[in-house]
Design a protein around this motif. Structure first.
Motif, PDB file in Angstrom:
ATOM      1  N   GLY A 138      -4.327   4.659  -0.585  1.00  0.00           N
ATOM      2  CA  GLY A 138      -3.450   3.505  -0.439  1.00  0.00           C
ATOM      3  C   GLY A 138      -2.811   3.066  -1.731  1.00  0.00           C
ATOM      4  O   GLY A 138      -2.114   2.061  -1.782  1.00  0.00           O
ATOM      5  N   GLY A 139      -3.050   3.807  -2.801  1.00  0.00           N
ATOM      6  CA  GLY A 139      -2.499   3.410  -4.094  1.00  0.00           C
ATOM      7  C   GLY A 139      -3.166   2.122  -4.562  1.00  0.00           C
ATOM      8  O   GLY A 139      -4.117   1.630  -3.956  1.00  0.00           O
ATOM      9  N   ASN A 181      -4.706   8.484  -6.356  1.00  0.00           N
ATOM     10  CA  ASN A 181      -5.256   7.365  -5.586  1.00  0.00           C
ATOM     11  C   ASN A 181      -4.309   6.907  -4.476  1.00  0.00           C
ATOM     12  O   ASN A 181      -4.678   6.098  -3.645  1.00  0.00           O
ATOM     13  CB  ASN A 181      -5.675   6.202  -6.485  1.00  0.00           C
ATOM     14  N   ILE A 182      -3.122   7.462  -4.452  1.00  0.00           N
ATOM     15  CA  ILE A 182      -2.165   7.162  -3.390  1.00  0.00           C
ATOM     16  C   ILE A 182      -2.743   7.542  -2.027  1.00  0.00           C
ATOM     17  O   ILE A 182      -2.422   6.940  -1.009  1.00  0.00           O
ATOM     18  CB  ILE A 182      -0.797   7.852  -3.654  1.00  0.00           C
ATOM     19  N   VAL A 183      -3.649   8.509  -2.003  1.00  0.00           N
ATOM     20  CA  VAL A 183      -4.303   8.934  -0.757  1.00  0.00           C
ATOM     21  C   VAL A 183      -5.126   7.784  -0.174  1.00  0.00           C
ATOM     22  O   VAL A 183      -5.255   7.657   1.043  1.00  0.00           O
ATOM     23  CB  VAL A 183      -5.194  10.176  -1.015  1.00  0.00           C
ATOM     24  N   PRO A 215       0.823  -1.213   0.000  1.00  0.00           N
ATOM     25  CA  PRO A 215       0.000   0.000   0.000  1.00  0.00           C
ATOM     26  C   PRO A 215       0.857   1.264   0.000  1.00  0.00           C
ATOM     27  O   PRO A 215       1.948   1.285   0.561  1.00  0.00           O
ATOM     28  CB  PRO A 215      -0.791  -0.104   1.312  1.00  0.00           C
ATOM     29  N   TYR A 216       0.358   2.283  -0.636  1.00  0.00           N
ATOM     30  CA  TYR A 216       0.975   3.610  -0.730  1.00  0.00           C
ATOM     31  C   TYR A 216       2.250   3.631  -1.572  1.00  0.00           C
ATOM     32  O   TYR A 216       2.995   4.586  -1.534  1.00  0.00           O
ATOM     33  CB  TYR A 216       1.233   4.203   0.669  1.00  0.00           C
ATOM     34  N   PHE A 217       2.485   2.591  -2.346  1.00  0.00           N
ATOM     35  CA  PHE A 217       3.629   2.584  -3.257  1.00  0.00           C
ATOM     36  C   PHE A 217       3.197   3.231  -4.569  1.00  0.00           C
ATOM     37  O   PHE A 217       2.186   2.839  -5.152  1.00  0.00           O
ATOM     38  CB  PHE A 217       4.118   1.155  -3.512  1.00  0.00           C
ATOM     39  N   PRO A 218       3.946   4.213  -5.053  1.00  0.00           N
ATOM     40  CA  PRO A 218       3.565   4.889  -6.308  1.00  0.00           C
ATOM     41  C   PRO A 218       3.888   4.029  -7.529  1.00  0.00           C
ATOM     42  O   PRO A 218       4.900   4.212  -8.194  1.00  0.00           O
ATOM     43  CB  PRO A 218       4.407   6.171  -6.277  1.00  0.00           C
ATOM     44  N   ILE A 264      -3.603  -0.330   6.575  1.00  0.00           N
ATOM     45  CA  ILE A 264      -3.576  -0.536   5.130  1.00  0.00           C
ATOM     46  C   ILE A 264      -4.938  -0.644   4.471  1.00  0.00           C
ATOM     47  O   ILE A 264      -5.049  -0.572   3.263  1.00  0.00           O
ATOM     48  CB  ILE A 264      -2.737  -1.767   4.754  1.00  0.00           C
ATOM     49  N   SER A 292      -8.464   0.765   3.546  1.00  0.00           N
ATOM     50  CA  SER A 292      -9.118   2.071   3.429  1.00  0.00           C
ATOM     51  C   SER A 292     -10.625   1.946   3.598  1.00  0.00           C
ATOM     52  O   SER A 292     -11.302   1.303   2.796  1.00  0.00           O
ATOM     53  CB  SER A 292      -8.792   2.682   2.069  1.00  0.00           C
ATOM     54  N   GLY A 301      -3.112  -0.687  -1.829  1.00  0.00           N
ATOM     55  CA  GLY A 301      -4.063  -0.464  -0.744  1.00  0.00           C
ATOM     56  C   GLY A 301      -5.506  -0.660  -1.185  1.00  0.00           C
ATOM     57  O   GLY A 301      -6.323  -1.210  -0.446  1.00  0.00           O
TER      58      GLY A 301
END
Length: 156
Positions: free
Chosen positions: A112-113, A108-110, A27-30, A82, A84, A116
């Motif tokens: 969790g990408g 969409n990183i907000v 999660p939250y990986f670009p 992790i 949302s 997430g």
């Protein structure tokens, strides 16, 4: 390019794709930035490998999210970090359509990408694994299609 150089380039592409798939499940990986880099560096072969790695990585995240719910230790420690709640609420109306929108929307990183979002879908059991996989194949196809099939070029 001789056979040895071709084999080395293919090995690097395979390793990059495996690493990308694993990181994308986090999660939250670009992920889009890394996926685009693989596509740009390796050309059409990179598009195919990045696309497959994207589907595999996000499906792993989905399966992991489903596993969190069943594991008491993981559920207590990880679900608040992790998974949302926003993704859960947004996907109540049309889970497949919401998945396509959530994975492709900028920022969409907000939520969790991709990793997430996929984990949230697994955690809340929004879709069956097979339905999620087919939806994922559709949701992640626009960029590879633009680059691979239509020949979209990136100015370097």
């Amino acid at each position: 390019m001789n056979a040895s150089e071709f084999l080395n380039a293919t090995l690097i592409l395979v390793l990059a794709s495996i690493i990308y798939a694993i990181l994308l499940a986090v999660p939250y990986f670009p992920g889009i930035e890394v996926g685009l880099a693989v596509m740009i560096i390796f050309g059409v072969k990179g598009v195919i490998f990045a696309y497959v790695a994207t589907v595999v990585g996000l499906f792993i995240a989905f399966l992991f999210g489903g596993g969190i719910k069943g594991n008491r230790l993981l559920n207590n420690k990880l679900s608040n970090i992790i998974v949302s709640e926003t993704t859960h609420k947004l996907s109540n109306y049309s889970p497949i359509f919401a998945l396509i929108i959530l994975l492709n929307m900028p920022g969409n990183i907000v939520l969790g990408g991709g990793g997430g979002i996929a984990m949230s879908y697994g955690y809340y059991k929004k879709l069956s694994p097979l339905t999620f996989l087919f939806s994922l194949i559709i949701a992640t196809s626009p960029i590879p299609l633009l680059i691979g099939v239509l020949g979209l070029q990136f100015p370097l």
